[in-house]
Design a protein around this motif. Sequence first.
Motif, PDB file in Angstrom:
ATOM      1  N   ASN A   1       9.475 -13.886   0.064  1.00 18.85           N
ATOM      2  CA  ASN A   1       9.500 -13.596   1.501  1.00 18.85           C
ATOM      3  C   ASN A   1       8.158 -13.619   2.186  1.00 18.85           C
ATOM      4  OD1 ASN A   1      12.358 -12.851   1.421  1.00 18.85           O
ATOM      5  ND2 ASN A   1      11.588 -11.244   0.095  1.00 18.85           N
ATOM      6  N   GLN A   2       7.111 -13.837   1.467  1.00 21.52           N
ATOM      7  CA  GLN A   2       5.767 -13.720   2.004  1.00 21.52           C
ATOM      8  C   GLN A   2       5.589 -12.316   2.583  1.00 21.52           C
ATOM      9  OE1 GLN A   2       4.188 -16.218   5.130  1.00 21.52           O
ATOM     10  NE2 GLN A   2       2.847 -17.144   3.643  1.00 21.52           N
ATOM     11  N   GLY A   3       5.040 -12.160   3.779  1.00 23.70           N
ATOM     12  CA  GLY A   3       4.790 -10.828   4.306  1.00 23.70           C
ATOM     13  C   GLY A   3       3.523 -10.259   3.709  1.00 23.70           C
ATOM     14  N   SER A   4       3.272  -8.982   3.957  1.00 19.81           N
ATOM     15  CA  SER A   4       2.029  -8.391   3.463  1.00 19.81           C
ATOM     16  C   SER A   4       2.282  -7.650   2.164  1.00 19.81           C
ATOM     17  CB  SER A   4       1.450  -7.439   4.503  1.00 19.81           C
ATOM     18  OG  SER A   4       2.176  -6.235   4.474  1.00 19.81           O
ATOM     19  N   VAL A   5       1.206  -7.460   1.399  1.00 15.70           N
ATOM     20  CA  VAL A   5       1.351  -6.767   0.124  1.00 15.70           C
ATOM     21  C   VAL A   5       1.878  -5.361   0.350  1.00 15.70           C
ATOM     22  CG1 VAL A   5       0.091  -5.842  -1.845  1.00 15.70           C
ATOM     23  CG2 VAL A   5      -0.423  -8.113  -1.025  1.00 15.70           C
ATOM     24  N   LYS A   6       1.305  -4.691   1.354  1.00 10.73           N
ATOM     25  CA  LYS A   6       1.745  -3.317   1.615  1.00 10.73           C
ATOM     26  C   LYS A   6       3.246  -3.266   1.856  1.00 10.73           C
ATOM     27  CE  LYS A   6      -2.236  -1.105   3.702  1.00 10.73           C
ATOM     28  NZ  LYS A   6      -2.739  -0.640   4.987  1.00 10.73           N
ATOM     29  N   GLY A   7       3.693  -4.184   2.683  1.00 12.12           N
ATOM     30  CA  GLY A   7       5.119  -4.206   3.018  1.00 12.12           C
ATOM     31  C   GLY A   7       5.971  -4.531   1.810  1.00 12.12           C
ATOM     32  N   SER A   8       5.398  -5.306   0.890  1.00 15.81           N
ATOM     33  CA  SER A   8       6.207  -5.769  -0.242  1.00 15.81           C
ATOM     34  C   SER A   8       6.624  -4.625  -1.140  1.00 15.81           C
ATOM     35  CB  SER A   8       5.438  -6.815  -1.052  1.00 15.81           C
ATOM     36  OG  SER A   8       4.388  -6.199  -1.756  1.00 15.81           O
ATOM     37  N   LEU A   9       5.795  -3.573  -1.223  1.00 11.86           N
ATOM     38  CA  LEU A   9       6.149  -2.451  -2.102  1.00 11.86           C
ATOM     39  C   LEU A   9       7.443  -1.802  -1.639  1.00 11.86           C
ATOM     40  CD1 LEU A   9       3.013  -0.336  -3.059  1.00 11.86           C
ATOM     41  CD2 LEU A   9       4.311  -1.942  -4.419  1.00 11.86           C
ATOM     42  N   ALA A  10       7.455  -1.427  -0.369  1.00 11.38           N
ATOM     43  CA  ALA A  10       8.649  -0.772   0.160  1.00 11.38           C
ATOM     44  C   ALA A  10       9.827  -1.732   0.125  1.00 11.38           C
ATOM     45  CB  ALA A  10       8.386  -0.301   1.574  1.00 11.38           C
ATOM     46  N   ALA A  11       9.565  -2.990   0.528  1.00 14.93           N
ATOM     47  CA  ALA A  11      10.663  -3.947   0.599  1.00 14.93           C
ATOM     48  C   ALA A  11      11.253  -4.227  -0.774  1.00 14.93           C
ATOM     49  CB  ALA A  11      10.164  -5.238   1.243  1.00 14.93           C
TER      50      ALA A  11
END
Length: 552
Positions: free
Chosen positions: A43-53
């Motif tokens: 999904n790409q996005g940011s690393v920070k966001g990837s944890l929660a996602a």
Amino acid sequence: MRISANFSYSDHHCSRPGTLVSTRAIMNFYKSAALALDHLEKNQGSVKGSLAAAGVNAVGGEAKRILALIIETLKYRPVLLQLLTTVPILSLEKLTFPRKTPFRAPSSQSLVLVLLHDLLFSPRARIEASDKWPPKPAVMRHQARLKAELVRIQIKEGKGRKEDLAKTAGDGEAVRYVRFNPNAGRTLEELFEHLTKKGYERLEEAVYPVPEGKYFADPHLPEVLFAFPGNSNWWVGDEWYEGGGAILQDKASCMPARVLMEEWVEGEGECLDATAAPGNKTSYVSALMSNKGKLHAFERSPNRFKTLEKMLAKAKCTNVKAQRADFTDSDPKSKELKNVTRILLDPSCSGSGIVNRLDYLVDDDTEESDSKNERLEKLAGFQLQMILHAFKFPNVNRIVYSTCSIHAEEDERVVMSALQSGIAKERGWGLARRAGVIPSWERRGRPEETGGNEDLAESVIRCLPEDKTNGFFVSCFVRNGLRPEDGVTRDQRPSKRPRDVIEPVAEDAPAEGGGEAEAGDERGKKLKTEAQVERARRKKQLQKAKKRKTVE
Ligand SMILES: C[S@@+](CC[C@H](N)C(=O)[O-])C[C@H]1O[C@@H](n2cnc3c(N)ncnc32)[C@H](O)[C@@H]1O
């Protein structure tokens, strides 16, 4: 971009003073990082966001440690993947690292990548986990070979320190591709001779990075595409380039035309490029038609249409009938178009695949982002509308849909929504199997985005910058092709089971990337993809939960 990682990955073996972290926590630490890596790849996005996602529930110091490991692993990802081709741990240790992993478990590849990172690049050069945790000994068994191979790569790349193997912006440009265009009237042999005169030597095999002064035929498109070092510029002012015989075109961007023209025989019918400017794919399709028959090219934007005309003239494409028109306004049954048998659809998209940098990874996601998601939704709606229009052509038997996006929202999810549409079911549209879609290309679709159906996922192509291309997606619709109901082969509850396309919903027509309004035969109405419906549902749920909280 510089990411600070001024702490160590601690556990009870080598922890920060006074810290005692259980083995289970360490295993979770690696698994969490691997889950987030999986999410980022999809999904790409940011690393920070990837944890929660990715469903990782970590806060404070733990979250920071996991984030640093992810970022560091991404920096070394190309070299780690290179190592995995020469030391194939995934196949040598199949029992520990199976090809298919259970639902909610990270993929074996991501898990191995984070472990390899710690073994080879972390300050302590070790995997911080108990020897009893099976992934650790499975990697350690290959330690000697891995280290020797890493030294070999370091020497080959001329890097004094192994840290210099970290990915830097611009790595994706290490290869420049040139497509031979026979329409310009000269032969491939003549091009080879020309390049020899220019001081270039042709190699029999692919070597990356392409050595100075050398070039070779691309392994996937050897008849037309040639790879040169990233810093070459022999074509500037060159007669071959100026005369249209040599066209600069990214490898991934050549794939849709190639897939579209699979098994083409002269006389089959006519072809159509629905979204043609600037015209690179159009000119390749024209070449694959041997510049014969008729190729319709639609382009809606007046300015881009001018570019298209220039490009087609330079590439000497004499079989193209270009028109400045909206594809969705075309009448599939008209006399002019009723003989079309193949359609290329490469519509406007987010262009996320063209990003060649790591900086997006550290963006704060406070706005990861409603506006980004909304934009993707609009694009997906427009892309779906284009495919559904193409489905209406009575004699078309092959439609290639491609994007230079790496977002599932614009790729597999649009394809799944198209397959679920009424018209696809009625007219038997499905996907061409892998065998007809450059089968030698290894990176295929994401099964979790095709309702767990691995055959469907296999039938599409994805490209990422680490494949020495732009990020890209290619799918191919054929009559009586593979459909979602043809067997779900993955033992996994699909994360997002595609639902029927909801059509129509009375709203304004969606806008696409360039900000131009999209309009189709469903004028003034918007088609919603399954992803859009799902997102709206989640938003509602969230709002309800917030309301409940306020009341409490
Ligand atoms: C991604 S670009 C195509 C690139 C092209 N296939 C190539 O390889 O050179 C998409 C193009 O489609 C055009 N476009 C978007 N919507 C369209 C529509 N409904 N009808 C015709 N052209 C459209 C855009 O103006 C843009 O030029």
